[in-house]
Design a protein around this motif. Structure first.
Motif, short mmCIF file in Angstrom:
data_model
loop_
_atom_site.label_atom_id
_atom_site.label_comp_id
_atom_site.label_asym_id
_atom_site.label_seq_id
_atom_site.Cartn_x
_atom_site.Cartn_y
_atom_site.Cartn_z
N TYR A 179 -17.11 6.31 18.90
CA TYR A 179 -15.94 6.22 19.91
C TYR A 179 -14.81 6.87 19.45
CZ TYR A 179 -13.73 2.33 17.65
OH TYR A 179 -12.76 1.84 16.68
N ILE A 180 -13.87 7.29 20.18
CA ILE A 180 -12.66 7.65 19.72
C ILE A 180 -11.48 6.61 19.84
CG2 ILE A 180 -10.72 9.45 20.30
CD1 ILE A 180 -13.01 11.20 20.94
N PRO A 181 -10.87 6.17 18.70
CA PRO A 181 -9.94 5.26 18.80
C PRO A 181 -8.68 5.45 19.42
CG PRO A 181 -9.81 6.13 16.66
CD PRO A 181 -10.93 6.89 17.43
N ASP A 182 -7.92 4.45 20.04
CA ASP A 182 -6.69 4.76 20.71
C ASP A 182 -5.61 4.44 19.60
OD1 ASP A 182 -4.70 5.33 22.51
OD2 ASP A 182 -5.36 3.70 23.75
N GLU A 183 -4.76 5.55 19.16
CA GLU A 183 -3.93 5.15 17.79
C GLU A 183 -2.59 4.71 18.43
OE1 GLU A 183 -4.98 4.89 15.28
OE2 GLU A 183 -6.59 6.27 14.58
N CYS A 184 -1.73 4.09 17.67
CA CYS A 184 -0.39 3.83 17.91
C CYS A 184 0.55 4.68 17.35
CB CYS A 184 -0.07 2.46 17.34
SG CYS A 184 -0.19 2.17 15.68
N SER A 185 1.77 4.58 17.96
CA SER A 185 2.87 5.55 17.38
C SER A 185 4.04 4.84 17.35
CB SER A 185 3.05 6.83 18.23
OG SER A 185 4.22 7.72 18.11
N PRO A 186 4.96 4.69 16.23
CA PRO A 186 4.56 5.59 15.09
C PRO A 186 3.54 4.46 14.34
CG PRO A 186 6.61 4.28 14.88
CD PRO A 186 6.37 4.36 16.29
N ARG A 187 2.89 5.21 13.21
CA ARG A 187 1.85 4.49 12.53
C ARG A 187 1.99 4.56 11.04
NH1 ARG A 187 -2.25 9.15 14.56
NH2 ARG A 187 -1.11 8.77 16.28
N LYS A 241 11.80 2.56 -4.19
CA LYS A 241 12.79 1.61 -5.08
C LYS A 241 13.74 2.52 -5.66
CE LYS A 241 12.22 -1.82 -8.64
NZ LYS A 241 13.53 -1.55 -9.21
N GLU A 242 15.01 2.04 -5.58
CA GLU A 242 16.27 2.98 -5.80
C GLU A 242 15.95 4.48 -5.11
OE1 GLU A 242 14.83 1.66 -9.33
OE2 GLU A 242 16.16 0.00 -8.86
N GLY A 243 15.99 5.56 -6.01
CA GLY A 243 15.92 6.88 -5.24
C GLY A 243 14.38 7.14 -4.93
N GLN A 244 13.47 6.45 -5.49
CA GLN A 244 12.07 7.11 -5.51
C GLN A 244 11.05 6.77 -4.15
OE1 GLN A 244 10.17 9.11 -6.88
NE2 GLN A 244 11.89 9.55 -8.53
N PRO A 245 10.91 7.60 -3.24
CA PRO A 245 10.11 7.27 -1.93
C PRO A 245 8.47 7.15 -2.43
CG PRO A 245 10.53 9.62 -2.25
CD PRO A 245 11.18 9.16 -3.19
N PHE A 246 7.79 6.64 -1.42
CA PHE A 246 6.44 6.66 -1.57
C PHE A 246 5.74 6.01 -2.69
CE2 PHE A 246 4.13 9.40 1.43
CZ PHE A 246 4.98 9.88 2.25
N LEU A 247 6.43 4.82 -3.27
CA LEU A 247 5.93 4.20 -4.17
C LEU A 247 4.47 3.47 -3.66
CD1 LEU A 247 8.93 2.32 -6.04
CD2 LEU A 247 7.82 4.19 -6.55
N GLY A 248 4.53 3.12 -2.27
CA GLY A 248 3.55 2.44 -1.62
C GLY A 248 3.61 3.16 -0.14
N PHE A 249 2.38 3.32 0.29
CA PHE A 249 2.58 3.90 1.75
C PHE A 249 1.58 3.17 2.58
CE2 PHE A 249 0.55 6.90 4.71
CZ PHE A 249 1.51 7.44 5.34
N LYS A 250 1.98 2.70 3.68
CA LYS A 250 1.28 1.74 4.71
C LYS A 250 0.97 2.94 6.16
CE LYS A 250 1.92 -1.69 8.03
NZ LYS A 250 2.44 -3.08 8.60
N ASN A 251 -0.17 2.73 6.43
CA ASN A 251 -0.89 3.23 7.53
C ASN A 251 -1.50 2.43 8.60
OD1 ASN A 251 -3.86 4.28 8.11
ND2 ASN A 251 -3.44 3.87 5.81
N MET A 252 -1.54 2.97 9.76
CA MET A 252 -2.24 2.10 10.83
C MET A 252 -3.42 2.86 11.59
SD MET A 252 0.52 -0.72 11.95
CE MET A 252 1.45 0.09 13.44
N GLU A 253 -3.73 4.11 11.04
CA GLU A 253 -4.73 4.67 11.53
C GLU A 253 -6.16 4.18 11.51
OE1 GLU A 253 -3.10 9.25 11.80
OE2 GLU A 253 -5.13 9.13 11.50
N GLN A 254 -6.73 4.74 12.34
CA GLN A 254 -8.56 4.14 12.39
C GLN A 254 -9.31 5.35 11.91
OE1 GLN A 254 -9.01 1.02 15.29
NE2 GLN A 254 -7.07 1.94 16.32
N ILE A 255 -10.24 5.54 12.60
CA ILE A 255 -11.33 6.44 12.37
C ILE A 255 -10.84 7.93 13.07
CG2 ILE A 255 -13.25 4.89 11.74
CD1 ILE A 255 -14.28 5.45 14.48
N SER A 256 -11.86 8.91 12.72
CA SER A 256 -11.61 10.05 13.40
C SER A 256 -11.13 10.21 14.91
CB SER A 256 -12.68 10.95 13.22
OG SER A 256 -12.46 12.30 13.85
N ASP A 257 -10.29 11.00 15.40
CA ASP A 257 -9.96 11.01 16.73
C ASP A 257 -10.47 12.12 17.31
OD1 ASP A 257 -8.19 12.51 15.80
OD2 ASP A 257 -6.31 11.57 16.47
#
Lengths: 428, 435
Positions: free
Chosen positions: B55-63, B69-85
């Motif tokens: 089935y095709i999942p219904d995704e949320c926005s933003p996700r 930490k200090e200047g460094q982005p992307f130390l960790g990344f969180k996502n709420m996507e599911q399977i292929s749409d």
């Protein structure tokens, strides 16, 4: 006196990055799409790729990216005017200031040397013999490129040590001799032979070389005749020129009498190197006399700022009219306003003319080529470096009348392509 | 100019000869033919195509959200996507074209069903479309339906049932992607292998809340005033991934089962670390989302240059080599301490080591305010080396003298002989070069 002025003549003025500081600088890089820095190098260097390699801790890979494009990468890292080349278009400037691309290139090539990594493959010489006349950056690059294509390359140099302007010109504070020596050693390890103390046209002729089996020639002889002004007193003891002054200082590791009160005439990078040499070798007072304004000076502003920091006095707007002496020795120089009637008189015991260089008459002894009235060789170095003799190619300062090291590297690459094409197609 | 060739990176994974072990993981970065193609053209050895379901999942926005930490982005990344749409048929078309255009690249396809019939049908269809290997997604932590995603990875009964259902639909190797949202991954991994699975992929994302929006009083990202717990990935996940992998590779039953390593891989060094713990295949997404497919070029270049210098002719020459040196805490030698040493030529007098030693360790550094000079008090120093970790200057504080603790009341501790140099900071090991 600034900190810089206390630095020894042989010590590089700009400190090197270590891993931590290089990573910090590489992390500032925005890793742009279609990186602007990679479009502004005459020699085709790709900072976008090598900075990314550093960012991803692939330090040797960074050196490989640099060297496979430019065998003189460690030299260019030090002497290039980045602020008008790769750093000019840096997107980071839109946030604060450009990435220090030259220093990162220096880090990558230093890391390569320190770790003993060898990025280039030696190719066995199975093709024709090719001669390079002169051993400056254009000839070194052309020779290395041809050796990598399988040619049997020999470089002929009239002086005692190879490198041309790199060994006899650029002040060690910008380019230490050991860096030049290391890069020339790398080129020798690629199979290029270097014969010093051999002036083509005098010690050996092109015809003799042809008889030895050389099939093509690249003339990268440089320009060594210093221009002087025809003013009274120019023959006094203590009056010299940049070619002699720098050419005596660098090969002797600074073992010259720099003068005590030194006036350098000129506003180009060579004049800045003369002033740096005088100051770092202990001249009490170093002055620059230049006829136009600071803004009009052809020297790169980074170099001018460095020289200013060293405590050199700049006198803008004056042109020399007379050199005054006592008992045959220079004691002062008199200048007059270039655009007004001001008069200046500076006490000095050394005057160094650094107002440009010209091609030496002796270049005509190399071969019966077509020359400009200024004795430079006629060839199109932006295209194929061909002269009117099919097997002779020319490029670098002897053709363009004086340009940057990185431009010479670009020309060396063009010439190598052209010679390869000539030997593999046209001559067959 | 001509560059030298370096070590060969080709490696066998579940019978497929991969030109290198670098693969996109099943995620937004491997969602279409064009995306996968661009990565393969950049040099990747293969892809794990984004999870295909029925089935095709219904995704949320933003996700998405990320931790800095200090200047460094992307130390960790969180996502709420599911399977292929993408529609089912379109995905199968992508797979057929990928296999046709890139027959030498390894095509792994991730699937997820909600019941046994689904799993069997998916396995059959992707096999027919050209998959070389199937990856069963037992681990996505943000599925909106029950009995899917990480619910499966924590349920031994479902693992067995769905692994068998997948195998019923295919004859190609089947790999099971595990969730880290449990204590012991060996248990579900063993269940999956016992049910007939051929390999393990680890780890999927970690359940997380990255930030709270203090104005709206909800977590990030904010979806119309609300948010959810969902998967955390990127550099911060790497240490967690490495420990799960080491545990499985040291497990008697699982030790010879191939593992595809996933978790915060960005550089060739990260890759080498996963391989040294026994992985023969590597997957990554977060670093691609941040920097693009091009980073695989430096993985290829960096790893092959390093292997050449180490004398490793193939990945297998150092695969799993670090496992023997990762031992239970009780087996570590504890009869010596390594004092830090300070290079005063490099020290800039910031006093950070003093602050950390006093406030966070054993008050073993003295501070001379007049000269801004620190000194180690060896009577108090326990050799914890916190100072070395906080020092901002490269190679200023390094491991120094090794001393043996005085014999304790049981007479232990004085006999051991130990090497002089004990490198423990990465820059010291990786780059002897310093200014």
């Amino acid at each position: 006196m600034s900190e810089n002025a206390k630095k020894d003549y042989l010590c590089e003025a700009v400190p090197a990055f270590n891993i931590a500081t290089a990573m910090e600088e590489a992390s500032r890089c925005l890793l742009c799409l279609d990186a602007p820095c990679s479009q502004d190098c005459p020699a085709g260097t790709n900072p976008g790729d090598f900075i990314r390699a550093i960012r991803f801790r692939n330090f040797k890979g960074a050196a490989e990216i640099i060297r496979t494009n430019n065998v003189l990468g460690g030299i260019c890292a030090r002497v290039c005017p980045y602020e008008v080349l790769c750093e000019k278009g840096c997107s980071r400037s839109g946030i604060d200031k450009p990435i220090q691309i030259g220093r990162l290139q220096r880090f990558a090539t230093d890391y390569e040397k320190a770790s003993g990594f060898q990025p280039l493959e030696k190719v066995e010489a199975t093709k024709e013999k090719v001669a390079m006349i002169g051993s400056g950056p254009a000839s070194l690059t052309c020779g290395a490129e041809l050796a990598q294509k399988g040619y049997d390359v020999t470089i002929f140099e009239e002086k005692a040590i190879p490198g041309g302007v790199l060994s006899y010109g650029v002040v060690p504070a910008r380019l230490p001799q050991y860096i030049v020596d290391e890069e020339i050693e790398t080129i020798k390890n690629l199979g290029v032979k270097i014969e010093c103390n051999t002036k083509i046209g005098k010690d050996k002729t092109i015809d003799a070389l042809k008889a030895e089996g050389f099939k093509a020639f690249f003339v990268g002889a440089g320009i060594q005749a210093a221009k002087m002004l025809d003013v009274p007193g120019v023959d006094l003891d203590g009056v010299t020129n940049a070619v002699e002054y720098l050419g005596a200082a660098k090969p002797s590791n600074g073992d010259i009498d720099p003068g005590n009160k030194v006036v350098v005439i000129g506003g180009g990078d060579v004049a800045m190197d003369c002033a740096t040499t005088a100051r770092l070798l202990g001249a009490e007072k170093t002055m620059i006399l230049y006829r136009r304004t600071r803004e009009e000076a052809p020297a790169h502003k980074i170099e001018m700022s460095y020289v200013e920091e060293l405590g050199v006095h700049f006198h803008y707007g004056f042109t020399p009219v007379e050199i005054i002496g006592e008992n045959g020795k220079v004691t002062a120089i008199k200048g007059k306003g270039f655009r007004d009637d001001s008069i200046i008189q500076l006490e000095c015991d050394k005057v160094v003319f650094a107002i440009g260089q010209a091609a030496d008459e002796s270049v005509k002894e190399i071969a019966d080529l077509k020359f400009t009235p200024k004795n430079t060789i006629i060839a199109d170095e932006t295209k194929d470096c061909k002269t009117d003799i099919p097997y002779i190619f020319a490029g670098g300062d002897i053709v363009n009348g004086g340009n940057t090291v990185v431009q010479a590297v670009a020309v060396g690459k063009t010439a190598a392509e052209s010679i390869d094409k000539y030997l593999s197609e046209e001559a067959k | 100019m001509k560059k030298r060739t370096h070590a060969d990176l080709s490696v066998d994974f579940l019978g497929f000869k991969c030109e290198n072990p670098f693969m996109l993981s099943s995620s937004p970065v491997a969602a279409t033919y064009e995306m996968c193609s661009k990565f393969l053209e950049a040099g990747g050895g293969g892809v794990v195509f984004k999870t295909i379901g029925t089935y095709i999942p219904d995704e949320c926005s933003p996700r998405f959200d990320h931790v800095r930490k200090e200047g460094q982005p992307f130390l960790g990344f969180k996502n709420m996507e599911q399977i292929s749409d993408h529609p089912y048929e379109e995905n199968l078309k992508f797979l057929r074209k990928l296999k046709a255009d890139y027959p030498t690249k390894c095509l792994i396809v991730s699937i997820m069903g909600s019941n046994e019939e689904d799993w069997t049908r998916l396995a059959k269809d992707v096999t027919e479309a050209g998959a070389d290997i199937i990856e069963c997604n037992f681990s996505c932590p943000q599925m909106t339906q029950e009995n899917m995603g990480s619910d499966v990875g924590a349920n031994l009964e479902l693992i067995e049932k769905f692994t068998k259902a997948t195998l019923a639909g295919t004859d190609i190797p089947v790999m099971l992607k595990m969730t880290p949202n449990i204590e012991k991954m060996e248990v579900p991994a063993t269940a999956a292998i016992k049910a007939g699975g051929h390999a393990i992929a680890a780890i999927n994302t970690i359940k997380s809340i990255t930030h709270i929006d203090l104005d709206q009083m909800t977590a990030l990202p904010v979806v119309n005033g609300k948010s959810s717990i969902s998967g955390y990935s990127g550099a911060a996940a790497k240490p967690i991934a490495l420990r799960f992998i080491a545990n499985m590779k040291q497990d008697e039953y699982l030790k010879d089962i191939p593992i595809s390593g996933i978790g915060g891989i960005e550089t060739w060094e990260d890759c080498a670390e996963f391989i040294s713990l026994g992985c023969t295949n590597l997957q990554f997404t977060t670093s691609i989302m941040q920097y693009g497919y091009r980073i695989v070029e430096d993985m290829i270049s960096g790893l092959s240059i390093w292997m050449e210098e180490k004398g490793y002719k193939s990945i297998n020459d150092f695969c799993g080599k670090a496992l023997q040196n990762i031992v239970p805490a009780e087996d570590l030698e504890r009869d010596f301490k390594v004092y830090p040493q300070i290079d005063y030529d490099k020290c800039v007098g910031c006093g950070r080591c003093y602050v950390s030693c006093f406030d966070g360790a054993h008050q073993a550094i003295t501070w001379d305010p007049e000269n801004r000079k620190v000194e180690i008090d060896e009577d108090k120093c326990v050799g914890c080396q916190l100072c070395l970790h906080v020092c901002p200057v490269a190679n200023c504080i390094t491991p120094g003298k090794v001393v043996f603790k005085p014999q304790d009341q049981f007479g232990k501790g004085s006999e051991a002989v130990y090497a002089e140099d004990v490198p423990c900071k990465r820059d010291i090991i990786v780059g002897q070069y310093d200014e």
